[in-house]
Structure formats: structure tokens, C-alpha cells
Design an enzyme around this catalytic site. Structure first.
Site, PDB file in Angstrom:
ATOM      1  CB  CYS A 154      -7.050  -2.494   7.822  1.00 12.29           C
ATOM      2  SG  CYS A 154      -6.275  -3.034   6.420  1.00 12.29           S
ATOM      3  CE1 TYR A 155      -9.934  -7.918   5.706  1.00 12.66           C
ATOM      4  CE2 TYR A 155      -7.574  -8.117   4.686  1.00 12.66           C
ATOM      5  CZ  TYR A 155      -9.153  -8.022   4.343  1.00 12.66           C
ATOM      6  OH  TYR A 155      -9.567  -8.385   3.477  1.00 12.66           O
TER       7      TYR A 155
END
Ligand code: NAP
Length: 342
Positions: A154-155
Site C-alpha cells: 500500500c505505501y
């Protein structure tokens, strides 16, 4: 005659990403969920585990049985923790199934990087050279042919999409990229822990794992490929007291001065064919609420002299995990890329 639907399995169905995958796949016009599993003490209807599914799906979630899941499905989503996915992915691949892995196990091409950052031996390192990094905006052509797809973190999704245009065009000093990222609590998964406990996380904002978060090598790997030389970002993740969303603020030093409108034009041009990237107009900046429950990545840009600040927002459980996995499935299967997620 009934439609020939793609049979899919969701492994790790009791987790946050698994739950979102089921929601999306239930609405997807080309898929039928035929197998649901996790690490459970006793088999239970998925609608008991997540009452949101009452009346929608009556499959029982049991302990993963690879042979049964392989028989039931043609494409397997592994929504499992890292280290666990690599136990199962090779077996599904051996039985001829396509695998979309949401964990980090097949994202890094370097075995030694994986082993250093994840603190464990990679048990199927031979698959790293054939796994495809599933960021459609950069690897669409490769994704079409993928048998083992490594869905990005996600990051990294929020960070790489925010960096790609300036890095690929060699417009920035690549040793001076600073990423300040903030994530909602579901980013850490559903397993309870003290730091994620409501009274600990609520009304609190904290940085953690500064420059030692396991997503850093993934960001560096992809930015290095774009730059054609080694990139090492400064990365500070934060935990924010909200359930979902990532807001990433990225600071660049430009090689030459530029106007904000010019930078916006570069981003709009880079992403002009992308259905899920929304480059915002001048003085408009992304907010996590605007991408909640969507596969969009919103991008806002401000330039002052040689400093460019790029802000991105995604839903960590959608574009950062489940809906990006379905976007990848759509590409792998030759479906319209936006099917079921727009
Ligand atoms: N959360 C996010 O925002 C996000 C974003 C991008 C990528 N990811 C990645 O996606 C994966 C899933 O994340 P998540 O947040 O959904 O995690 P999660 O909520 O902790 O769920 C993990 C799932 O895996 C199952 N599981 C664990 N060990 C297992 C085993 N040995 N055999 C079978 N099932 C097992 C768990 O079952 P039990 O519940 O029974 O333990 C649960 O269903 C992780 O690799 C994560 O890094 C997550």
C-alpha cells in the site's frame, strides 16, 4: 446457457484484504468465488465471520486445503501475511493455477534484499525472476502474461505513483526524495496488537519504523528501475487514527526551476491513459475521503522554485490491496481493466 465464469479462490479470507476482495469479487460480472479459506480453528460460514455477507454468499471458510482449492478454482488470491504466501504459492502454480499474491513475498527481485528486510529465508526464490510486479500503470504489458503476480504494497503504491513521472523523466535529484506517508490502522491487518488497540491508536499520531520500514526496498527497487540508477528514498510512515486511507506527501528537489502548472501538465500527460489516476488541478490536493472504497489514486502537485511537493491519496485496502489485485486479474484475464472496480 449459463455464462462461463472465472472460478476464483480467496485464501486469507478472514483478513481485511480478503474481506474486501470477497466484496469486490461478488459484484464482478466475470467471477465466481468457489473457495474461501484461512487459518481457522473450525470451519464456519463466511457470513458468520463477516455478517456483511449474509444473504450474499454461503460458502464455508475452512482451513486451506491446497488440493481442494486448486480443484475448485482457476485463479487464486493469496491475501496472506508475508512468509505464509511463499509456503503455498509454488503449490498452486505447480497445479497450473494463476496466483495473485497480496503479500510481499514475490515483490523484491533480490533474494538477499528480501531475506535482509523480512528476516527469513526465501523458500521459493527461484520464482522471483518470473513474478510480475503488479502496478498496472507501469507494468501492464508484463501483467498480461503473468502467472505469479506480486500485488504491490500500500505505501509503495501511493509512493511510486507519486514519484514516477518526475523520476522517469530525470527531473529530480534522486538522492533527495523524502516521502512522508500516513496510513489508517487497517494497513496493519486484523490481528490485534497493543499499538493498534483502540485506546492506544485513537487520538494519537505517531511516526514509526523511520527509514526502516519493510516497504522501503520495494519503493527503491521500482524508482531505481524508472531512474536507470540506484535510488534511495527517505521514508517516514505514520499511523493515523482512522480506519482506511493513505496520504503520502513527497518532497523533491528539482534539477531546474519549474512552475506548478508545468509539473501538473507532466503528470497529466504521464497518466493520460490511466483510468484510476486522477491528477488534480492547481491548488487542489488529495484527501483520503475522496478515494475511500475506490481504486483511484489522486495526485496533487505544488512547485516552489526548485521544490516540488506531490501529495497522493489511496484507499490502502482497495488501490493499496484488493481492488488493485482485481485490476491485475482483469488485465491477466483480458477483461476490461475497470470491470467490477469502477
Ligand atoms: N491491510 C492492508 O492495507 C494491506 C495493503 C496491501 C497489502 N497487504 C498485504 O496483504 C496481505 C493480507 O493483509 P491483511 O491486512 O488482510 O492481513 P490480515 O488482516 O492479518 O489477514 C491475514 C489473513 O491470512 C490468514 N492466515 C494467516 N496465516 C495463515 C496460514 N498459515 N494459513 C492460512 N491462512 C492464514 C489469516 O487467517 P486468521 O484470521 O485465521 O489468522 C487472515 O485471514 C498481507 O501480506 C499484507 O501485507 C495489506
Amino acid at each position: 446457457m449459463s455464462k462461463n465464469l472465472l472460478k476464483v479462490a480467496v485464501v486469507g479470507a478472514t483478513g481485511y484484504a480478503g474481506c474486501e476482495l470477497i466484496k469486490i469479487l461478488l459484484r464482478h460480472p466475470e467471477t465466481e468465488i468457489t473457495s474461501i479459506s484461512a487459518k481457522v480453528d473450525r470451519p464456519e460460514p463466511i457470513s458468520n465471520i463477516f455478517p456483511v455477507f449474509k444473504g450474499q454468499i454461503d460458502l464455508v471458510c475452512g482451513e486451506l486445503d491446497i488440493r481442494a482449492a486448486s480443484k475448485a478454482a482457476d485463479l487464486i488470491f493469496l491475501a496472506l501475511p508475508h512468509k505464509v504466501s511463499m509456503e503455498f504459492a509454488p503449490k498452486f502454480l505447480e497445479s497450473g493455477k494463476k496466483v495473485i499474491d497480496l503479500s510481499a513475498d514475490y515483490r523484491l527481485s533480490s533474494v538477499s534484499e528480501y531475506e535482509a528486510w523480512y528476516g527469513t529465508k526465501h523458500t521459493s526464490a527461484e520464482l522471483l525472476s518470473s513474478s510480475v510486479y503488479g502496478l498496472p500503470e507501469l507494468y501492464r504489458k508484463e501483467i498480461v502474461k503473468a502467472k505469479l503476480l506480486a500485488n504491490p504494497g500500500c505505501y509503495p503504491t501511493a509512493s511510486i505513483l507519486g514519484c514516477a513521472p518526475l523520476v522517469e523523466k530525470s527531473l529530480v535529484e534522486t538522492d533527495r526524495i523524502i516521502i512522508d506517508a500516513k496510513s489508517g490502522v487497517t494497513g496493519a491487518g486484523r490481528t490485534p496488537s497493543m499499538g493498534l488497540h483502540f485506546p492506544e491508536a485513537n487520538e494519537n499520531l505517531k511516526a514509526y519504523k523511520i527509514n526502516q520500514h519493510q516497504h522501503m526496498p520495494e519503493i527503491n527497487q521500482e524508482l531505481s528501475k524508472l531512474a536507470g540508477s540506484k535510488v534511495g528514498v527517505t521514508f517516514t510512515p505514520h499511523l493515523v487514527p482512522m480506519n482506511r486511507g493513505i496520504l503520502s506527501t513527497i518532497y523533491f528537489t528539482l534539477k531546474k526551476e519549474m512552475e506548478t502548472v508545468e509539473a501538473i501538465r507532466i503528470y497529466k500527460d504521464f497518466y493520460k491513459a490511466e483510468p484510476f489516476i486522477r491528477v488534480l488541478d492547481e491548488n487542489i490536493f488529495p484527501e483520503t475521503k475522496n478515494v475511500y472504497g475506490t481504486n483511484f489514486c489522486d495526485i496533487g502537485i505544488k512547485v516552489t522554485d526548485k521544490r516540488a511537493i506531490v501529495v497522493t491519496a489511496i484507499d490502502n485496502l482497495w488501490k493499496g490491496a484488493a481492488s488493485q489485485a482485481v485490476q491485475n486479474m482483469n488485465i491477466m484475464q483480458g477483461y476490461k481493466e475497470t470491470l467490477g472496480i469502477l
